[in-house]
Design a protein around this motif. Structure first.
Motif, mmCIF file in Angstrom:
data_model
loop_
_atom_site.group_PDB
_atom_site.id
_atom_site.type_symbol
_atom_site.label_atom_id
_atom_site.label_comp_id
_atom_site.label_asym_id
_atom_site.label_seq_id
_atom_site.Cartn_x
_atom_site.Cartn_y
_atom_site.Cartn_z
ATOM 1 N N SER A 250 1.232 9.523 -6.924
ATOM 2 C CA SER A 250 1.587 10.755 -7.354
ATOM 3 C C SER A 250 2.835 11.067 -8.427
ATOM 4 N N ILE A 251 3.175 9.954 -8.742
ATOM 5 C CA ILE A 251 3.212 9.618 -10.813
ATOM 6 C C ILE A 251 2.592 9.478 -11.774
ATOM 7 N N VAL A 252 1.789 8.346 -11.965
ATOM 8 C CA VAL A 252 1.025 8.047 -12.797
ATOM 9 C C VAL A 252 -0.351 8.944 -12.926
ATOM 10 N N ARG A 253 -1.216 8.975 -14.129
ATOM 11 C CA ARG A 253 -2.315 9.433 -13.597
ATOM 12 C C ARG A 253 -3.492 9.345 -12.733
ATOM 13 N N ASN B 198 1.004 -1.148 0.239
ATOM 14 C CA ASN B 198 0.154 0.304 -0.590
ATOM 15 C C ASN B 198 1.037 1.827 0.048
ATOM 16 N N THR B 199 2.245 1.471 0.123
ATOM 17 C CA THR B 199 2.491 2.843 0.916
ATOM 18 C C THR B 199 3.556 2.452 -1.127
ATOM 19 N N ALA B 200 3.738 1.879 -1.185
ATOM 20 C CA ALA B 200 4.450 1.355 -2.446
ATOM 21 C C ALA B 200 2.970 2.141 -3.944
ATOM 22 N N ILE B 201 1.676 1.575 -3.263
ATOM 23 C CA ILE B 201 0.681 2.055 -4.304
ATOM 24 C C ILE B 201 0.547 3.858 -3.775
ATOM 25 N N TRP C 152 10.927 5.190 -8.101
ATOM 26 C CA TRP C 152 9.703 4.426 -7.366
ATOM 27 C C TRP C 152 10.492 3.147 -7.858
ATOM 28 N N LEU C 153 10.795 2.259 -8.943
ATOM 29 C CA LEU C 153 10.881 1.326 -9.220
ATOM 30 C C LEU C 153 12.379 0.944 -8.562
#
Length: 356
Positions: free
Chosen positions: A37-40, A29-32, A85-86
């Motif tokens: 804030s990066i994807v649309r 959930n932290t990663a999501i 992020w990756l």
């Protein structure tokens, strides 16, 4: 080449301890949330899922957004937020999040290798590749990946022979699939193929858990890597992406069904197919062609990619590569023919005799 990330590019040792469901849920959930804030758009199904890491791995909408971002002209820069992020996601101890990063390795490796000659900023992609390489370095613990094969100078145990055995023990020959790894803190031109190749080996080791589209992406990049001499000019991509877009040309069209076949486009994507890259590539394609659970779409894409690599090997007059790619195509044909043979089990009775 230095990066804006961890200067050592090192990934932690593979986790030995049991990871609880709550820990896995929290990390995913932290990663999501960070990805939001990066994807649309992040689908609500991800944040409401009881297995968010698994859902993130298999969500086609989020995968499409990330794939598009990785193909942008500035996607490989050291300050790119998606690369960060990756990189951070792979450094988590959650195995399903590792798979999320590996799911995009075909695009990362494909765009990266195609951009090397264009002198574009590459630090962001290199940090990710170094993290994968360092993870494998720790996991292998200084050992090479090997297999043992029978010594063909000895008679088979299934045949009678008058020849006296050379020794009482079964002698085996050791074949090295991947040599031992040394740690690297940066990507040098002389080590680039090795680092990318090891990342592909890691991808192959998890390939049964990787979504279909990722494997299709890999097959398409194999065609691009083969270059204009490698493929039939009439071929088009499975993904409908123009090759210029894949390597970061923002002026390239992206219409569905657009071709990557022009000589100019293939020249831009063509790479030096060293053994460090070709060997894991053929293992991946072999799985895509011959695994009995694979979809027909993937099998056909993998065969087309292998034919491109075979044509490239013929053009380069590389006997070993011709033998490797040609043999894989023949094995795939044999497997296809065997799968197509239907047995009429109604003709088999207990009175049938089996002869060899």
């Amino acid at each position: 080449m230095s990066t804006d990330f961890d200067s050592e590019g090192a990934a932690p040792a593979p986790a030995k301890q049991h990871i609880s469901w709550s820990d896995s849920y929290t990390k995913a959930n932290t990663a999501i949330k960070a990805l939001a804030s990066i994807v649309r758009r992040v689908p609500s199904s991800l944040t409401s899922s009881e297995t968010p890491a698994f859902s993130l791995l298999h969500d086609s909408e989020i995968a499409s957004q990330i794939s598009d971002l990785l193909r942008q002209p500035d996607s490989s820069a050291g300050d790119n937020s998606l690369c960060r992020w990756l990189y951070d996601t792979f450094h988590s101890s959650e195995p399903d999040l590792h798979l999320v990063v590996l799911r995009f390795l075909p695009i990362i490796a494909g765009v990266y290798l195609s951009r090397v000659a264009l002198h574009k900023p590459l630090a962001g992609f290199e940090a990710i590749l170094l993290a994968l390489y360092a993870h494998e370095t720790v996991a292998r613990n200084g050992q090479a990946v090997t297999v043992t094969i029978p010594d063909l100078s000895h008679s088979s145990i299934y045949h009678e022979t008058k020849q006296t055995a050379k020794s009482s023990s079964t002698e085996l020959a050791l074949a090295v699939i991947s040599s031992s790894l040394e740690p690297f803190s940066s990507v040098r031109s002389t080590k680039r193929a090795r680092i990318v190749g090891v990342a592909l080996e890691l991808f192959y080791s998890k390939i049964s858990q990787i979504p279909l589209q990722s494997k299709l992406d890999f097959c398409e990049f194999c065609k691009i890597w083969a270059g204009e001499k490698g493929c039939d000019p009439s071929e088009t991509t499975q993904t409908g992406k123009n090759n210029n877009l894949l390597i970061g040309d923002s002026t390239a069209p992206a219409a569905a069904g657009s071709s990557i076949s022009s000589k100019e486009e293939r020249k831009k994507g063509r790479i030096n197919l060293s053994r460090e890259i070709l060997h894991p590539t053929l293992r991946i394609l072999g799985h895509c062609m011959m695994a009995n659970h694979q979809k027909k779409e993937l099998q056909e894409a993998a065969r087309a990619a292998c034919r491109c690599l075979y044509a490239r090997a013929l053009h380069d007059i590389s006997p070993k590569d011709i033998l490797a790619t040609g043999s894989l195509l023949k094995l795939a044909k044999f497997a296809e023919d065997a799968a197509g043979d239907e047995i009429d089990y109604t003709e088999i009775t207990f009175s049938n005799k089996i002869t060899l």
